[in-house]
Design a protein around this motif. Sequence first.
Motif, mmCIF file in Angstrom:
data_model
loop_
_atom_site.group_PDB
_atom_site.id
_atom_site.type_symbol
_atom_site.label_atom_id
_atom_site.label_comp_id
_atom_site.label_asym_id
_atom_site.label_seq_id
_atom_site.Cartn_x
_atom_site.Cartn_y
_atom_site.Cartn_z
ATOM 1 N N PRO A 161 1.016 -1.117 0.020
ATOM 2 C CA PRO A 161 -0.040 0.089 0.056
ATOM 3 C C PRO A 161 0.791 1.267 0.007
ATOM 4 O O PRO A 161 2.109 1.188 0.480
ATOM 5 C CB PRO A 161 -0.708 -0.217 1.294
ATOM 6 N N SER A 162 0.320 2.146 -0.549
ATOM 7 C CA SER A 162 1.157 3.641 -0.549
ATOM 8 C C SER A 162 0.057 4.842 -1.083
ATOM 9 O O SER A 162 -0.707 4.439 -1.706
ATOM 10 C CB SER A 162 2.090 3.524 -1.506
ATOM 11 N N PHE A 163 0.713 6.062 -0.400
ATOM 12 C CA PHE A 163 -0.299 7.138 -0.676
ATOM 13 C C PHE A 163 0.809 8.023 -1.516
ATOM 14 O O PHE A 163 0.630 8.367 -2.530
ATOM 15 C CB PHE A 163 -0.624 7.959 0.292
ATOM 16 N N CYS A 164 1.961 8.289 -0.968
ATOM 17 C CA CYS A 164 2.502 9.403 -1.275
ATOM 18 C C CYS A 164 3.714 8.812 -2.575
ATOM 19 O O CYS A 164 3.886 10.001 -3.313
ATOM 20 C CB CYS A 164 3.619 9.945 -0.257
ATOM 21 N N TYR A 165 3.995 7.627 -2.726
ATOM 22 C CA TYR A 165 4.730 6.992 -3.831
ATOM 23 C C TYR A 165 4.103 7.337 -5.293
ATOM 24 O O TYR A 165 2.818 6.915 -5.044
ATOM 25 C CB TYR A 165 5.205 5.864 -3.664
ATOM 26 N N TYR A 166 4.758 8.032 -6.255
ATOM 27 C CA TYR A 166 4.083 8.288 -7.520
ATOM 28 C C TYR A 166 5.251 8.107 -8.360
ATOM 29 O O TYR A 166 5.988 8.832 -8.272
ATOM 30 C CB TYR A 166 3.347 9.601 -7.562
ATOM 31 N N SER A 187 9.689 0.965 1.578
ATOM 32 C CA SER A 187 10.071 0.301 0.068
ATOM 33 C C SER A 187 10.164 1.333 -0.882
ATOM 34 O O SER A 187 10.748 1.248 -2.058
ATOM 35 C CB SER A 187 9.230 -0.970 -0.187
ATOM 36 N N CYS A 188 9.319 2.513 -0.740
ATOM 37 C CA CYS A 188 9.272 3.389 -1.768
ATOM 38 C C CYS A 188 10.696 4.070 -2.104
ATOM 39 O O CYS A 188 11.077 4.845 -3.109
ATOM 40 C CB CYS A 188 8.374 4.551 -1.658
ATOM 41 N N THR A 189 11.456 4.077 -1.164
ATOM 42 C CA THR A 189 12.896 4.595 -1.007
ATOM 43 C C THR A 189 14.111 3.759 -1.160
ATOM 44 O O THR A 189 15.079 4.332 -1.332
ATOM 45 C CB THR A 189 12.976 5.776 0.411
ATOM 46 N N GLN A 192 8.921 10.964 -1.612
ATOM 47 C CA GLN A 192 8.617 11.771 -0.564
ATOM 48 C C GLN A 192 8.590 11.212 0.799
ATOM 49 O O GLN A 192 9.236 11.545 1.760
ATOM 50 C CB GLN A 192 7.044 12.105 -0.766
ATOM 51 N N ALA A 193 8.213 9.725 0.642
ATOM 52 C CA ALA A 193 8.167 9.015 1.876
ATOM 53 C C ALA A 193 7.842 9.540 3.275
ATOM 54 O O ALA A 193 8.311 9.369 4.334
ATOM 55 C CB ALA A 193 9.775 8.393 2.254
ATOM 56 N N SER A 194 6.554 10.240 2.834
ATOM 57 C CA SER A 194 6.076 10.598 4.192
ATOM 58 C C SER A 194 4.699 9.955 4.672
ATOM 59 O O SER A 194 4.326 10.288 5.785
ATOM 60 C CB SER A 194 5.590 11.932 3.895
ATOM 61 N N CYS A 195 4.266 9.238 3.764
ATOM 62 C CA CYS A 195 2.946 8.506 4.206
ATOM 63 C C CYS A 195 3.185 7.165 5.483
ATOM 64 O O CYS A 195 2.467 6.988 6.048
ATOM 65 C CB CYS A 195 2.046 8.268 3.043
ATOM 66 N N ARG A 196 4.124 6.676 4.836
ATOM 67 C CA ARG A 196 4.728 5.557 5.846
ATOM 68 C C ARG A 196 3.950 4.520 5.538
ATOM 69 O O ARG A 196 3.639 3.527 6.560
ATOM 70 C CB ARG A 196 4.786 5.952 7.293
ATOM 71 N N MET A 197 3.234 4.257 4.677
ATOM 72 C CA MET A 197 2.385 3.159 4.286
ATOM 73 C C MET A 197 3.068 1.959 3.753
ATOM 74 O O MET A 197 2.579 0.839 3.978
ATOM 75 C CB MET A 197 1.234 3.441 3.258
ATOM 76 N N CYS A 198 4.373 2.193 3.020
ATOM 77 C CA CYS A 198 4.727 1.029 2.302
ATOM 78 C C CYS A 198 6.035 0.363 3.098
ATOM 79 O O CYS A 198 6.660 -0.211 2.710
ATOM 80 C CB CYS A 198 5.438 1.822 1.017
ATOM 81 N N LEU A 199 5.713 0.351 4.417
ATOM 82 C CA LEU A 199 6.826 -0.273 5.061
ATOM 83 C C LEU A 199 6.969 -1.723 4.906
ATOM 84 O O LEU A 199 6.053 -2.306 4.856
ATOM 85 C CB LEU A 199 6.417 0.182 6.676
HETATM 86 S S1 FES Z 1 4.811 5.390 -0.174
HETATM 87 FE FE1 FES Z 1 4.520 7.007 1.120
HETATM 88 S S2 FES Z 1 6.123 6.397 2.325
HETATM 89 FE FE2 FES Z 1 6.615 4.984 0.887
#
Ligand code: FES
Lengths: 434, 751, 176
Positions: free
Chosen positions: B35-40, B65-67, B46-53
């Motif tokens: 899951p993710s919100f900020c990754y696009y 995982s987005c970073t 951005q790594a701010s939503c912290r959903m993609c842990l």
């Molecule tokens: S997708 Fe938002 S922190 Fe990784």
Amino acid sequence: MFIGAIGCEPLQLARVHLENSRSLEVYRRNGGYQAIKKVLASMSPEDVINEVKKSALRGRGGAGFPTGLKWSFVPKDSPKPKYVVCNADESEPGTFKDRYLMERDPHMLIEGMLIAAYALGAKVNYIYTRGEYRYLIDIMDQALAEARAAGLLGHRISGTEFSCEIYTHTGAGAYICGEETALLSSLEGMRGHPRMKPPFPAVSGLYASPTVVNNVETLTAVPDIIKLGGEAYQKLGTEKSGGTKVWSVSGHVNRPGVYELPMGYDDMEKFIMEDCGGIAAGRQLKAVIPGGSSVYIMPANSIIGKDVRMDYEGLVAGGSSVGSGGFIVMDETVDIFESTKNLTEFYKHESCGWCTPCREGTDWLVKIFKRIDSGGGRADDPQLMLDLCDNIEGKSFCPLGDAAAWPIQSAVKRFPEDFAKHLQVNDDTDLEGN
Amino acid sequence: MSTEVIKVTINNKDIQVPKGARLIEVCRDNGFDIPSFCYYSDLALQASCRMCLVRIDKMPKLQTSCTIACTDGMVVQTQTEEIEKAQRAMVEFLLANHPLDCPVCDRGGECELQEMAFDWGGLEERFTEKKNYHAEKYLSPMVANDPQRCILCKRCTRVCDEWMGEDAIEAGGRGANTVIGTYGGWLDCSQCGNCIEVCPTGTLLDGTYRHQTRPWELAQTVSTCTYCSDGCQMSLGSRGGELMRIVARDRYVNGLNGEFLCIKGRFGHPFVNHEARLRTPMIRHQKGGKLIPATWDEAIKHIATKLDDVADRQGRNAVGVIGSPRLTNEALYVLKKFATELVGTENYSVTDSVNLKPFFSNLSAPLATHRDIRHAKTILLIGGEPEELQPLTGKQIRQAVRNGGAKLIIFNSVPIRLREQATQFLHLRPGTEAAAILALASDADDALAAGKLGLEAAELETARATISGTVGDLVIMFAGDIGAAAQIVLAQLAHSLKADDRRVLFHPLPLYNNSVGAIDMGMHDGSMNVAEMLDACGKEIRALYVAGSFLPEQLQGRENSLAQLDFVVVQELFETDTTSFADVVLPAASFAEVDGTFTNNDGFVQRVRQSIPPVNQSQADWMITDALARELGLEFGFGLAASAVFNEIAETLPAYAGLRYPVIKDESQPVQVKHQLAAAKDISTEHAALRKEVEQIDETSQKVFGTPRVGHELFKIRTLTDKVAQFHLLAGGNPRPESVNISPLYQITVG
Amino acid sequence: MSRQLTKIQPLSQPVQMPEAAATFSPEVEAEIDAHLAKYPVARSAILPLMFIVQRERGYLDPAGILYLAHKLALRVTDIWEVATFYSMIQTEPVGKYHIQICKTLSCKILGEPEITRHVCNKLGIKPGETTADGRFTVSMVECLGSCGTAPMFQINFDYHENLTPEKVDHILDSLA
Ligand code: FES
Ligand SMILES: Cc1cc2nc3c(=O)[nH]c(=O)nc-3n(C[C@H](O)[C@H](O)[C@H](O)COP(=O)(O)O)c2cc1C
Ligand code: SF4
């Protein structure tokens, strides 16, 4: 307020009591600018870094990272300019040592920065001072002007090949800008949001160039390391934490102040009860937050009779950490629920808002504290708080989230009775809270 | 990313990936949902939503995982209790201050937060405190804003900056008080609405569609934009015969533009169901008389008689046929067939502002696709203003420079906004583009060219050095009215500029959605161009059959031409300057009402699909022409199927050989037509002609300074945009209304 | 419901013109330039410049924001996003004397509530408010690095420490 060294010869505080201690003249008369002279005359940048490594100096800003190691991460061959940035944002509640170091002995910081700049090949350097410390910026500007006039700063310092500039910079009210990457964002004129690591500032920091960010006290330690030699400096402290540490002491002690102690000072009880003059008004010690607001709170019973050594390892063993050395002493009149609410409000106010857990978590926690405070507490609130803290800790973008969680976690666990007494027996609260 | 392949282990499955691949993408590609919100994709991290842990061996904490760039031997877990707890926690945090009233939110039903809450949220609602409150408001005529719903993923601020180069919307405030907005609360930008599109929640909303329908009531039809030559793919949302909105949301459509659209594509559609649409065929029985409604039968018969009459008495070439570069390939093909095979006239053309036939006939390299542009190493832009006229190309250029490190060389007489991205901006005197082309062709005429261009010869040298230093793709773009000789020299440039490690690609920038198709369909092959035909009205030409209308610029100075004709038929959506001269006006169906294809500036032939039935009594342009042909005695045999027309196109035109609607049905795999590449040939005549043309350029013209205002082209009121109320506010300078709490339209409908 | 409007009247309102940017004396301009000279990138000077505009104009007003946007070649929204992040940057007017009382832990346990009460009673306003004459604003702020000399407040940039109600009286009276 007391300012001075206990248990060691004053290094950082060696000149603070001299008349006109901020002046170049007094600084020079008392051993000032000897270290940079020695460096320029006889040491290579690598020599300097090695000396700092040997000193076992650990960063005094809170994270305690070995300074020599940090310096060695700066790529030597990078074609980009390099920067040394002094972190004088000092906004951690309970911390005010940097303020006095700069106020009383600004040239010591300049000399420390010059040596760091030499070691890292930095030509332009900044002192990022929190905006509220305006008078310190004026003091630093004046000291810098004096140094410049004396040829100790600027083009070809003291007639050598080494040229270096230092400028002051002002923050504008944001605790997060003490975090090194947020500081760099702020120094670039942006909102003070932390940045992703890696890349670390040593590789890509200010203006995407190699940058070292060091706390004031870290940099002011450097001239003495050069003068004494790394090994001798290290021996003043312990094997892993060299030298001396300046503590800011506040709260219910008879003698609050700025204390320089050798690393590994034995022990905390003695420090509070004797060196700091004991608890005010003859009351009992209740708790200590030894390293600025962001560390675990220690109950009196983990200090009294426990021989807590005052250095990185000792405080971890004692259930807390050195942090920034903001030593807040609380007596029996303090309600730990109240004090924790106060700190949580601080973190909520200072959360930069970048990441979900810290932004929303601190907001939520403050709302819970307020609800409890206004009589709407529920039996499972402490458990909820712990769970929320667990959901913040280790998941936030930068360590501020952790820092917000730790005081609550430790307070709820170590002072359950202070929370319990705020919770209503009757669990029938209005859903709107507040 | 490197070509080195490494091994990562995800949930105990070994996977080979290129070194440095982004972990979140690798997980998703291999069926592990993250899951993710900020990754696009292709936006700054951005790594701010912290959903993609996820949990990575040897790392102390959960990692985003987005970073993470994959390294060899990395061992990853994505589905453990610890991770699931963290992800549930993030959804819980995001919902804490988020209103739980999806039924009144325009995004309900297509909201990523809502979906995530169903997938990951806890059942128990633990947040019982008061939610932070912000009032709903409008940020512009196009953008409505409900700040309470914001989860601060900042996709909006990033697309505004990285895609649009506008940086108009930002985050203000701090901590829990952070809001997305602008200084003064009003959005002064190109109003592309991409911020709305990428918003995962109901925070930024289509202000023109507010509270109109629930998304699930809409029928979604994938189609191609009817405005510029970029050919963005879009989803037309209709209900009950009305086109309600247009989006490019990836849940409905995945075209070359991703989720990007510009203001016209996204908001320029209300003309479709506008009440000013022509309702029935109309006949003007007498010059100077009124247009009187008629039946289709009557009208077609009337036209057939009149055209027959003119052809009989004045000869076949006295009948002129004009198409529009907005029409489908099918409509243009049938129109050309009508002109050449039925009428047998040589006088046909298309109302495009430029004729790129010389360029296309001498093409020495393939057309660049928008993806090629994004990954180009050097981009050469001669003339034009893509950010206003081909906005997707503008975005691709910007991203190529900003994310891909491409070099951008701009030759332009106007300091356009894209100049901010340029490695080198060569500021020309107006009207000297030909000299720039001469200089690119060889350095022999530098002194001449530089003098005319108003540049130093060294600047030309620098530009050429960048070109010859390019390793990778060199994309040459050009726009504007460039003469035939210059077009040919330009089209042949690939022969001299390509190298073993350098590919040359062309990207022409015509203005209309089917400018390229019109060339392919042969609409420029007639013996006169539009201006010449207008001038011949009442002389060689006595009757005109016009599908579409002339551009106002084309009629300028020729206001009386059409009045000279014996007979004029116009097929249109609306009454226009052209219809005012018509003897018969026929209501044509818009792009939303027809099936067909457009060919864009990538050479992609893309589907136009019928979303709603023809409005009023209108009919598809090709069907009208077909009916007319039938009346005149020629049965084309297409029946009612646009596909039959397309099949014939594919059989007739080599570039379209082998194509069928099923072959081009997947918008995510667009098909490029095979424009014939011309072999290297001797172009010394053209070169000499170009030199001569350059020699004649007037050297006294003054350079133009001042960056054009955002929207100076996009907001222009034309036949179609005139029908969109919000465009009038924008064209009027987009003033901030006194109240931002109600629709800004109150300013033009009330009082 | 049809969304088409029956009549579109052309807009009568003129294009909104930006307000005029603030102007400063040559001395202040020189001060600003000195700050700009410290950085390789002009935007870095944004906070120092904001303080100067605030000092000169009482707060960071629209004209000041426009000035900064011009000076730093940024958009007004760029100025806004930065200004609203930092708690010391005032985008609303504040009193001539801005009394910022530290409310964080060490001050709190050493008498801040009493000091706050005293200040507010004396001025007749609540935290967050400005006196009617525009002379005083009281704000509650987070730790100012005076924990060893608590309780304390800062008036504009001046630190006043080890406060007692009597001391507060003395300080405020000397300003009145
Ligand atoms: S997708 Fe938002 S922190 Fe990784
Ligand atoms: C939220 C937060 C606030 C911080 N504030 C300060 C500060 O005010 N001063 C400081 O020197 N370091 C602060 N730090 C630590 C810095 O990030 C960084 O570690 C330090 O400046 C490095 O210098 P040092 O190695 O000399 O300690 C803070 C860290 C965090 C996470
Ligand atoms: S933890 Fe997140 S919101 Fe908090 S200060 Fe760090 S980045 Fe900002």
